[in-house]
Design a protein around this motif. Structure first.
Motif, PDB file in Angstrom:
ATOM      1  N   ILE A 380       0.879  -1.177   0.000  1.00 40.38           N
ATOM      2  CA  ILE A 380       0.000   0.000   0.000  1.00 40.38           C
ATOM      3  C   ILE A 380       0.916   1.225   0.000  1.00 40.38           C
ATOM      4  N   ASN A 381       0.676   2.135  -0.914  1.00 46.25           N
ATOM      5  CA  ASN A 381       1.528   3.319  -1.026  1.00 46.25           C
ATOM      6  C   ASN A 381       0.743   4.601  -0.821  1.00 46.25           C
ATOM      7  N   TYR A 382       1.471   5.662  -0.411  1.00 47.46           N
ATOM      8  CA  TYR A 382       0.867   6.991  -0.390  1.00 47.46           C
ATOM      9  C   TYR A 382       0.570   7.400  -1.831  1.00 47.46           C
ATOM     10  N   ASN A 417       9.004   0.753  -4.764  1.00 43.58           N
ATOM     11  CA  ASN A 417       8.959  -0.409  -3.860  1.00 43.58           C
ATOM     12  C   ASN A 417       9.947  -1.487  -4.307  1.00 43.58           C
ATOM     13  N   TYR A 420      13.527  -0.369  -3.625  1.00 41.24           N
ATOM     14  CA  TYR A 420      13.749  -0.401  -2.165  1.00 41.24           C
ATOM     15  C   TYR A 420      14.125  -1.816  -1.730  1.00 41.24           C
ATOM     16  N   TYR A 534       4.833 -10.207  15.256  1.00 42.91           N
ATOM     17  CA  TYR A 534       5.792  -9.799  14.231  1.00 42.91           C
ATOM     18  C   TYR A 534       7.200  -9.643  14.825  1.00 42.91           C
ATOM     19  N   ASN A 535       8.214 -10.034  14.037  1.00 39.64           N
ATOM     20  CA  ASN A 535       9.600  -9.850  14.462  1.00 39.64           C
ATOM     21  C   ASN A 535      10.163  -8.610  13.799  1.00 39.64           C
ATOM     22  N   VAL A 537      12.143  -6.009  11.771  1.00 41.92           N
ATOM     23  CA  VAL A 537      13.007  -6.229  10.610  1.00 41.92           C
ATOM     24  C   VAL A 537      14.406  -5.708  10.920  1.00 41.92           C
TER      25      VAL A 537
ATOM     26  N   ASP B 225       6.220   1.445   9.607  1.00 41.99           N
ATOM     27  CA  ASP B 225       6.646   0.171   9.020  1.00 41.99           C
ATOM     28  C   ASP B 225       5.630  -0.367   8.011  1.00 41.99           C
ATOM     29  N   TYR B 227       4.112   1.078   5.717  1.00 41.17           N
ATOM     30  CA  TYR B 227       4.137   1.700   4.390  1.00 41.17           C
ATOM     31  C   TYR B 227       5.540   1.820   3.799  1.00 41.17           C
ATOM     32  N   LYS B 228       6.482   1.028   4.313  1.00 39.66           N
ATOM     33  CA  LYS B 228       7.817   1.013   3.710  1.00 39.66           C
ATOM     34  C   LYS B 228       7.877   0.006   2.573  1.00 39.66           C
ATOM     35  N   PHE B 233       9.311  -7.318   6.098  1.00 41.34           N
ATOM     36  CA  PHE B 233       8.201  -6.981   7.000  1.00 41.34           C
ATOM     37  C   PHE B 233       6.911  -7.632   6.506  1.00 41.34           C
TER      38      PHE B 233
END
Lengths: 631, 238
Positions: A380-382, A417, A420, A534-535, A537, B225, B227-228, B233
């Motif tokens: 999901i992105n801005y 994305n 990244y 969740y672990n 990152v 986190d 939205y990265k 993740f």
């Protein structure tokens, strides 16, 4: 707003502990944190009347009764002959002025005043301004102190169009522009009303004669002014929420009393300019309506008792106290009564949803699940983009001026994305996003729901797909299943900030064009949500090592596979077989393993990795008929 | 040699975004209760985003520092999903029960606030809907999310579109109350704006921040986190 526990309990007749006081404040809807002796209040914007000790105490009086702590000057006061003109009576329907002259030395501040500055860490300014600030804390009514000797001509209040500079008493210079409520002398602005006073008429430590202004300003005209002029103003915060129009004389009499506590008063004079009678809103008594709103069984006595405890007048109708600007309807009264009862004490009552029609799950859920079954991960992105496309929607007040445009495609976001994740050593990437996309067409806003997919790198992290690349054919085969209109595009890396060379393929289509029949036909079941823990990152880079085992003792093959499947180590993030080969001639098997190392606490050195490699490989290499050629 | 089978290739599944997973879970739960999901635009008029919801022109939320305005202030990026419910109420007659979910925008960007986040909101309008009904519904939602033993606290709050209004907290393992959602009895002004007879009907409404629920349920500490788009993740939420 910070208030001292000791100050607050002076205004109630009992001495509840901090814990009980805190519990009751929450019941009344006054969120806060307790830090030692200080209650740090976070009041809702409709309760401007609670922005003071007396305001919070008025609510607490419901539980603890009222104390008569407040001492005011009670003698007669001479009338002040002040040359004042109010040219905007709607903006300021009532204003009072108090002139106080003192002589002699000012004594050390009494504990109540001293604590306001020392314990609550407020800044001292000068005697009169200090009292004004304390009064705002105690009673919620901001007052402004002019040095009386500087008011040398007619004082004018007006809501008018301005274009003038004002040096504030804080020392900053502001350009007062457009419509503002101001005080002026000889057409020179001396104060931005309800927000900040000017330096030219401010009190100082030498001031002995003060003119205290105490007003009610129309909140609508004060809202936004402190932000407009980049000022932090407690007065504006209070005026924006509405102060008590009927408290001005009491506030000024309290001012005199505090001056009396610290200095010898030579003279006092007071004058109130009123241009309208305060509005009183009557609400019919209707206990049944309150019970219908809350689901309670209140009787007339409960109803009257609860409202009277909150300062309401209950006669032929309900009348709210002058400091409550937020009470207009039966629903407002219902909330007041519910606060006294306690929201937690109102019983629950199940809803019967008999009349409601149920609907089935939509296609989007099926589409998402299908994509994950194909190995894609959803992002999901801005929607904020740097690219100004034709017909894109432009944000008037963006957070980042470089991202002022609403995206018209999902492509830019998905490329970002992908890059990244490549920078984080990912070499097999399949991402998708579903989002509404907006554009301007024929002066109206068009909305389309789109799906975008991006792929690059290895086909998969297994021995059958490791040496193959994700390509347009892969994407075409996948997409042809449910939409033949996808336009598959290879993204050039020429203008991208990347050193990778794997081709990137991108496809985008409207969700409405997707063959929903295909999705219905698939075995696409929505899994129950699994709330895993969740672990975090790792922020550190990963390292990979490849090992090719030559196995001549074939009975060891399954043993090795089991060993790596069960391998668990906090620095080994992933293991998979990238190569599997049966050599018929030599009657041996070759298995290639890739190990991915990553620590959550540091960047692993070559030495760290080598040590771990030895530890992991040792049990395997001790097996009969297992070796790593060249090692 | 022929007896040696190649190792099994495990299918590599991707994952749905955790925010959408939580959103779908909440919508599914509310659909089971009888709520119908409705959808609407993220770019809204001020009328639907503010006026119809009794958010007055002078309300701080309407200022440029809180709300994103677009196309020369002709529209806003919706600050909540409530306008979707307004649009749906204008097209329907009570009894009605709607949920709206999706992206909303506010002009914030720090460690605890994002300029874009997700909400799930619900509204129920019928004859004789009471605060007691609202409490029961909120209990059901929170029991589903946090278990039957969760301790719940209702406290008064303020929203222009509900009256009475409440915020609801749950007691965390470390003994602190955590704010979970906002709710209330729909302000009759809002129902009147939607041509609903307030003499006959009343309503309840609630709204949850999905990121907030996801952070609590998954143990994610930093809202950013989500939205990265980091695969390390996202791939955990399978």
């Amino acid at each position: 707003m910070k208030v001292l526990y000791k100050d607050l309990i002076k205004f109630i007749s009992e001495t509840p502990s901090k814990e009980i006081l805190s519990e009751k404040l929450f019941q009344l809807g006054h969120e806060h944190e307790v830090h030692g002796e200080i209650f740090d209040m976070e009041l809702t914007p409709n309760r401007g009347d609670c922005l003071s000790l007396i305001g919070i105490a008025r609510d607490l009086n419901v539980f603890f009764g009222k104390s008569n702590h407040l001492e005011i000057f009670e003698d007669d006061i001479k009338s002040l002959d002040l040359d004042f003109k109010n040219l905007s009576q709607d903006a300021c329907p009532k204003i009072s002025f108090l002139e106080v002259e003192i002589d002699g030395k000012i004594s050390e501040y009494k504990p109540y005043l001293k604590n306001y500055f020392s314990v609550l860490a407020n800044n001292k300014v000068n005697f009169f301004t200090d009292i004004s600030n304390y009064l705002s804390y105690e009673l919620g009514q901001p007052t402004h102190c002019f040095d009386k000797d500087s008011i040398n001509n007619q004082l004018v209040f007006e809501n008018k169009t301005c274009n003038q500079e004002l040096e504030t008493l804080l020392g900053s210079k502001i350009n007062i522009k457009d419509q503002n409520c101001v005080f002026s002398i000889n057409n020179k602005i001396i104060s931005l009303a309800g927000v900040v006073g000017g330096m030219s008429t401010a009190c100082s430590s030498k001031t002995t004669k003060v003119l205290v202004e105490c007003a009610y300003f129309n909140p609508e005209l004060i809202i936004g002014k402190s932000i407009k002029y980049n000022l932090i103003s407690d007065a504006a915060h209070k005026f924006e929420r509405g102060v008590d129009i009927s408290s001005q004389e009491m506030v000024l009499r309290r001012f005199i009393r505090i001056v009396q506590d610290h200095a010898n008063i030579k003279s006092i004079k007071i004058k109130t300019f009123t241009n309208s009678v305060s509005r009183k809103n009557s609400i019919p008594i209707n206990v049944d309506k309150i019970n219908k709103i809350l689901g309670t069984t209140l009787n007339d006595d409960n109803y009257s008792e609860y409202l009277q405890k909150l300062g309401f007048s209950v006669t032929n109708a309900i009348e709210a106290p002058s400091y409550r600007h937020d009470i207009e309807t039966q629903n407002d009264l219902a909330e007041e009564i519910a606060r006294v009862i306690g929201y937690n004490n109102i019983p629950s009552q199940p809803i019967k949803f008999d009349n409601i029609n149920k609907k089935n799950q939509d296609i989007l859920t099926s589409l998402g699940i299908f994509m994950t079954q194909m190995g894609f991960t959803e992002v999901i992105n801005y929607p904020f983009s740097s690219q100004k496309e034709k017909n894109c929607i432009v944000i008037d007040n963006p957070l980042d001026s470089n991202r002022q445009n609403f995206r018209t495609s999902l492509k830019e976001s998905l490329i970002e994305n992908l890059l990244y994740n490549e920078r984080r050593q990912k070499d097999s990437i399949k991402l998708f996003e579903v989002s509404d996309i907006y554009s301007v067409e024929n002066s109206s806003i068009r909305q389309v729901k789109k799906i975008g997919l991006i792929i690059s790198g290895r086909l998969g992290n297994n021995y059958a797909e490791f040496s193959k690349k994700l390509d347009s054919k892969y994407l075409k085969n996948l997409l042809n299943e449910f939409n033949k209109n996808f336009n598959i595009e290879e993204i050039s890396r020429d203008n991208l900030s990347t050193k990778k060379s794997d081709p990137i393929f991108y496809a985008e289509a409207c969700v409405d064009d997707i063959n929903s029949e295909f999705l219905k036909g698939e075995e696409i079941n929505k899994p129950d949500i699994n709330f895993i823990k969740y672990n975090p990152v790792s922020q550190y880079p990963s390292s990979t090592r490849d090992f090719s085992f030559a196995i001549t003792n074939l009975s060891k093959v399954s043993e090795i596979i089991n060993y790596f499947e069960q391998l668990s180590d906090e620095t080994i993030k992933d293991t998979f077989i990238f190569d599997f080969y049966k050599n018929i001639k030599t009657n041996s098997i070759k298995i290639g393993y890739r190990l991915v190392f990553q620590s959550t606490t540091k960047t692993l050195s070559e030495k760290d990795i080598q040590k771990k490699v030895t530890e992991v490989l040792d049990p395997v290499l001790k097996m009969d008929g297992v070796s790593i050629p060249g090692m | 040699m022929d007896n040696i089978e190649p190792p099994l290739i495990k299918e590599e599944f991707g994952s749905l975004h955790p925010i959408n997973q939580v959103k779908d879970h909440l919508l599914g739960m509310l659909a089971d209760l009888g709520f119908q999901e409705v959808d609407g635009p993220e770019i809204e008029s001020e009328e639907f985003n503010f006026d119809m919801l009794n958010i007055k022109k002078s309300h701080p939320a309407r200022q440029m520092h809180d709300t994103f305005y677009v196309e020369n202030k002709s529209h806003v990026l919706r600050t909540h999903t409530s306008p979707v419910q307004i649009r749906s109420m204008l097209k329907s007659n009570p009894p009605l029960a709607f949920t709206s979910a999706g992206k909303v925008y506010r002009k914030d960007d720090d460690a605890t606030h994002l300029p874009m986040f997700h909400q799930v909101e619900g509204i129920y309008v019928d004859t004789d809907v009471t605060f007691a009904n609202l409490k029961d519904l909120i209990h059901q939602i929170l029991h589903n999310l946090f278990g039957k033993d969760v301790k719940i606290r209702f406290r008064p709050s303020y929203f222009p579109f509900t009256e009475p209004s409440a915020e609801v907290d749950i007691l965390s393992d470390n003994g602190k109350w955590l704010e979970i959602l906002g709710c209330g009895i729909v302000n009759p002004i809002v129902l009147n704006n939607c041509n609903i007879d307030t003499e006959k009907y009343s309503g309840l409404a609630f709204g949850l921040g999905i990121e907030r629920i996801a952070m609590l349920k998954y143990g994610v500490n930093d809202i950013r986190d989500f939205y990265k788009s980091n695969l390390d993740f996202l791939s955990q939420f399978k």
